[in-house]
Motif scaffolding. Structure first.
Motif, short mmCIF file in Angstrom:
data_model
loop_
_atom_site.label_atom_id
_atom_site.label_comp_id
_atom_site.label_asym_id
_atom_site.label_seq_id
_atom_site.Cartn_x
_atom_site.Cartn_y
_atom_site.Cartn_z
N LYS A 165 0.80 -1.22 0.00
CA LYS A 165 0.00 0.00 0.00
C LYS A 165 0.84 1.27 0.00
N ASP A 166 2.06 1.21 0.54
CA ASP A 166 2.93 2.39 0.59
C ASP A 166 3.88 2.48 -0.60
N GLU A 167 3.82 1.48 -1.48
CA GLU A 167 4.71 1.47 -2.65
C GLU A 167 4.14 2.38 -3.75
N GLU A 168 5.00 3.09 -4.45
CA GLU A 168 4.58 3.93 -5.57
C GLU A 168 4.54 3.08 -6.85
N MET A 169 3.56 3.35 -7.66
CA MET A 169 3.45 2.64 -8.93
C MET A 169 4.55 3.11 -9.88
N VAL A 170 5.18 2.17 -10.54
CA VAL A 170 6.24 2.53 -11.48
C VAL A 170 5.64 2.95 -12.81
N ASP A 171 6.42 3.65 -13.59
CA ASP A 171 5.98 4.04 -14.93
C ASP A 171 6.00 2.79 -15.80
N VAL A 172 4.88 2.52 -16.46
CA VAL A 172 4.76 1.30 -17.27
C VAL A 172 5.87 1.19 -18.31
N LYS A 173 6.26 2.30 -18.90
CA LYS A 173 7.27 2.23 -19.96
C LYS A 173 8.66 1.84 -19.42
N SER A 174 8.82 1.85 -18.10
CA SER A 174 10.10 1.45 -17.52
C SER A 174 10.18 -0.06 -17.29
N LEU A 175 9.06 -0.75 -17.46
CA LEU A 175 9.04 -2.19 -17.26
C LEU A 175 9.79 -2.90 -18.38
N ASP A 176 10.49 -3.95 -18.03
CA ASP A 176 11.18 -4.76 -19.02
C ASP A 176 10.46 -6.11 -19.11
N ILE A 177 9.72 -6.29 -20.20
CA ILE A 177 8.91 -7.49 -20.37
C ILE A 177 9.75 -8.76 -20.28
#
Length: 240
Positions: free
Chosen positions: A224-236
């Protein structure tokens, strides 16, 4: 992984292309008698070969996807182009159909044995609707009008083995293509545009699913305290 099953997602756009109305060669089908043991073995061997072929294609595709960087950024033309390039490599190496080839194959298999031009055109419309494609140019209505004109001229239903009648229809189709600005030599460009639209749609779907997954994860107490990462930073590649 769900991503792998969407390698060839359907497009919501239909680029212009030449309609082929010539009679296709029938594909022979072999029937195996239930009481014939050798035939059953041949059937089993055929299924085994199909399974091994699919397995090989899947492993080839996954091997490429584990190496190539994909950026989930559908609003970025460069990211879309790179994704399309990766998917093209997957198709070529794994011997898979492009969307245009899939459409062409569907048309060829579904229209074999159709004797008349009218049923052929109606079948094309059915294929388009089932695949979720749109006829934004209104080409179907114009082709049906052209068929009406030719049938009125020859005073009978147009059969596909009627060379003279089909020549008249194809001449009318050439007029339609010219009116719509569709040229045979531009077909590769239309196919490329179609694949880019497909790639963008796939990236949009991936982005949506990634955001939904992160939203679900964030509801869990430990995140709950974690910030959502930017989707484009994900490495599939890390999730395959």
């Amino acid at each position: 992984m769900a991503f792998a099953s969407r390698l060839l997602s359907k497009s919501k756009q239909l680029s212009g292309g030449q309609i082929l109305l010539q009679r296709e060669h029938a594909v022979p089908v072999r029937f195996f008698a239930k009481e014939a043991a050798p035939a059953v073995l041949k059937g089993d061997e055929m299924l085994k070969n199909i399974f091994l072929d699919v397995k090989k294609k899947f492993e080839t595709a996954m091997g490429i996807l584990r190496k190539e960087k994909i950026t989930i950024e559908p609003e970025n033309p460069a990211a879309v182009e790179q994704y399309a390039k990766v998917m093209k490599t997957v198709r070529e190496k794994a011997d898979l159909f492009s969307e245009s080839q899939r459409i062409q194959y569907t048309i060829q298999t579904r229209t074999q044995g159709i004797p008349d031009a009218r049923t052929y055109l109606l079948t094309l419309k059915e294929i388009r609707v089932r695949r979720g494609l749109t006829d934004e140019l209104g080409a179907e209505a114009m082709m049906m009008d052209a068929l009406e004109k030719v049938e009125k001229e020859i005073s009978k239903p147009l059969m596909r083995n009627d060379k003279k009648g089909m020549a008249l229809l194809m001449a009318e189709f050439d007029k339609i293509n010219k009116k719509l600005g569709i040229r045979k030599e531009d077909l590769p460009k239309y196919e490329e545009q179609l694949e880019l639209k497909i790639s963008k749609a796939q990236l949009e779907e991936l982005k949506k699913e990634a955001l939904e997954a992160m939203e679900t994860q964030k509801k869990r107490e430990e995140f709950k305290d974690e910030e959502m990462v930017d989707v484009k930073s994900l490495d599939i590649r890390n999730f395959i």
